[in-house]
Design an enzyme around this catalytic site. Structure first.
Site, PDB file in Angstrom:
ATOM      1  N   ASP A 209       0.874  -1.173   0.000  1.00 11.93           N
ATOM      2  CA  ASP A 209       0.000   0.000   0.000  1.00 11.93           C
ATOM      3  C   ASP A 209       0.911   1.224   0.000  1.00 11.93           C
ATOM      4  O   ASP A 209       2.005   1.162  -0.544  1.00 11.93           O
ATOM      5  CB  ASP A 209      -0.953  -0.030   1.197  1.00 11.93           C
ATOM      6  CG  ASP A 209      -2.275   0.685   0.917  1.00 11.93           C
ATOM      7  OD1 ASP A 209      -2.227   1.789   0.342  1.00 11.93           O
ATOM      8  OD2 ASP A 209      -3.342   0.165   1.272  1.00 11.93           O
ATOM      9  N   HIS A 241       1.213   1.787  -3.322  1.00  9.03           N
ATOM     10  CA  HIS A 241       0.245   2.621  -4.033  1.00  9.03           C
ATOM     11  C   HIS A 241       0.682   4.071  -4.131  1.00  9.03           C
ATOM     12  O   HIS A 241       0.131   4.821  -4.932  1.00  9.03           O
ATOM     13  CB  HIS A 241      -1.116   2.541  -3.339  1.00  9.03           C
ATOM     14  CG  HIS A 241      -1.745   1.187  -3.405  1.00  9.03           C
ATOM     15  ND1 HIS A 241      -2.873   0.849  -2.703  1.00  9.03           N
ATOM     16  CD2 HIS A 241      -1.386   0.069  -4.092  1.00  9.03           C
ATOM     17  CE1 HIS A 241      -3.197  -0.406  -2.950  1.00  9.03           C
ATOM     18  NE2 HIS A 241      -2.301  -0.902  -3.779  1.00  9.03           N
TER      19      HIS A 241
END
Length: 452
Positions: A209, A241
């Site tokens: 993430d 991300h």
């Protein structure tokens, strides 16, 4: 070893801990911590070998030191993680205690050259099956602590966020390595949340993430506490991300942040600001300089229509018509980028999208070079409703004010290098398009006022 009042080193083996990777050592480690604390503090020492344990609760004036070759392997027995009250995604609630946890402690640290292994696959499977009674443990989380040091250790397979100081003061995170699988859910690297005076340096982060995410609670957070005075430098960030992300939990404000001398590779997005109506809060006074990016979808994002999370699909969030400005209206301002190179970019060079009623404002890009990938696949530069995938586009700016592009070069792109719609006081100087794939003009303005 006989312990005396003068002792300051407490070897967990002396309290019965076994390094066979099978014996559960939670009680032995807890006893070492309690003894150390009773003597006024010191170092709880983890020697080489693999020690299986449940949650470790640290206390004031204790340094948890992992020697080279030492691994703390965290148990997959849920009962080894007491339920505590702490924040989860910005909101106070009951959660499983983090693998290494402290609350309202001072002078607490985790150091050494050993490894914290969160045994995350067990928790990820529970998450995918929606079988968790409470939110998953984080790997390391300190709540309401002062004078925190995390240094040197390697962290792998975190159950959720890896390092999450919450409402802490004076935190140093230096020379740690974080590695979580790219497909592991919500395994952010380092997430300072409503903290003051944070220093993050010399870290390597490869996660599933956001690599580093700065947060300050949501609209549902009872006490609004800012996250401020933060330096991030000399870090490498892989996958994930986002490289460095601000929000979307920002209701307590985020301010006074510098990001410098970092490398992002394959982080989906580079520097990312995200929030939405209802959150409130301000992100301001941010400087980002000397960054190299490679293989990102979009290097620069400022999105005030971010839709992920509770109530994200409400019309109030996605509607592009102006709404009255209230304390629930977020703001991005005074954000400055300089000396940045991005290569093999797929979707867009940059994406700035303010609210119809409150523009993103006072943003500068100085000496920035973005080269689009030859084999780019269409992608979404930001997570917002009604946004079509882009491929090899330049900067797209909507609802912006006081934006300066100086010596910005966009290469190998399609369409204009800069599109500005609903803009005020836009200045573009010394900018170039190189090897453009189409014959479009450098700049296209739609309902925009250009600075003279």
């Amino acid at each position: 070893m006989e312990l005396t009042a003068a002792s300051s080193l407490y070897n967990i083996r002396d309290f019965g801990a076994m390094n066979d990777g099978k014996t559960l050592n939670t009680s032995a480690i807890s006893n070492a911590i309690d003894t150390c604390s009773a003597q006024g503090g010191g170092t709880v020492y983890v020697p080489s070998g693999t020690f299986l344990t449940g949650a470790i609760i640290l206390k004031s004036n204790i340094n948890l030191y992992l020697d080279a070759g030492a691994t703390l392997m965290f148990s997959n027995e849920v009962t080894e993680y007491p339920v505590v009250e702490s924040r989860w995604e910005g909101v106070k609630r009951q959660v499983y205690a983090s693998c290494v946890y402290a609350e309202n402690a001072e002078n607490v640290s985790v150091t050494g050259r050993g490894t914290l292994d969160g045994n995350g696959q067990f928790w990820w499977d529970l998450y995918w099956r929606e079988k968790n009674d409470y939110p998953r443990p984080k790997l390391v989380s300190f709540d309401g602590c002062k004078h925190v040091l995390i240094s040197g250790v390697k962290m792998v397979n975190s159950p959720s966020w890896t390092v999450n100081p919450i409402c802490c003061e004076d935190v140093t995170i230096d020379s740690i390595s974080i590695m979580n699988p790219a497909d592991s859910p919500n395994t952010d690297g380092i997430d300072p949340e409503s903290c003051q005076n944070i220093r993050i340096s010399n870290c390597h982060i490869d996660v599933g993430d956001d690599c580093i995410a700065i947060k300050a609670g949501t609209e549902d957070t009872a006490e609004r506490v800012p996250c401020e005075n933060i330096t991030i430098t000399n870090c490498t960030m892989i996958h994930g991300h986002g490289g460095v992300v601000f929000g979307s939990e920002m209701s307590g404000d985020i301010r006074n942040v510098t990001v410098s001398n970092c490398v992002f590779e394959g982080t989906d997005r580079g520097i990312r600001f995200k929030s939405r109506r209802g959150r409130g809060g301000i992100i301001e006074d941010v400087r980002v300089t000397n960054i190299v990016m490679k293989g990102v979808i979009c290097p620069f994002i400022a999105n005030l229509y971010y839709y992920w999370g509770p109530r994200g699909n409400d019309k109030y969030v996605w509607d592009k018509n102006p709404y009255p400005i209230t304390e629930e209206t977020p703001a991005f301002r005074r954000i400055h980028f300089s000396n940045i190179t991005a290569r093999e970019v797929s979707a867009a060079a940059g994406f700035l999208y303010g609210l119809a009623e409150r523009y993103v404002e006072d943003i500068t890009f100085d000496r920035v070079s973005v080269h689009m990938a030859d084999d780019a696949e269409p992608g979404l530069p930001a997570m917002m409703a009604e946004l079509e995938p882009m491929k090899q586009r330049g900067f797209f700016c909507s609802n912006v004010r006081d934006i300066v592009f100086n010596q910005v070069t966009i290469s190998n792109h399609e369409g204009p290098a800069f599109i500005v719609e609903n803009g005020e006081d836009i200045e573009i100087t010394g900018c170039r398009a190189k090897h453009a794939r189409t014959s479009d003009p450098l700049v296209v303005f739609k309902n925009a006022v250009v600075s003279k």
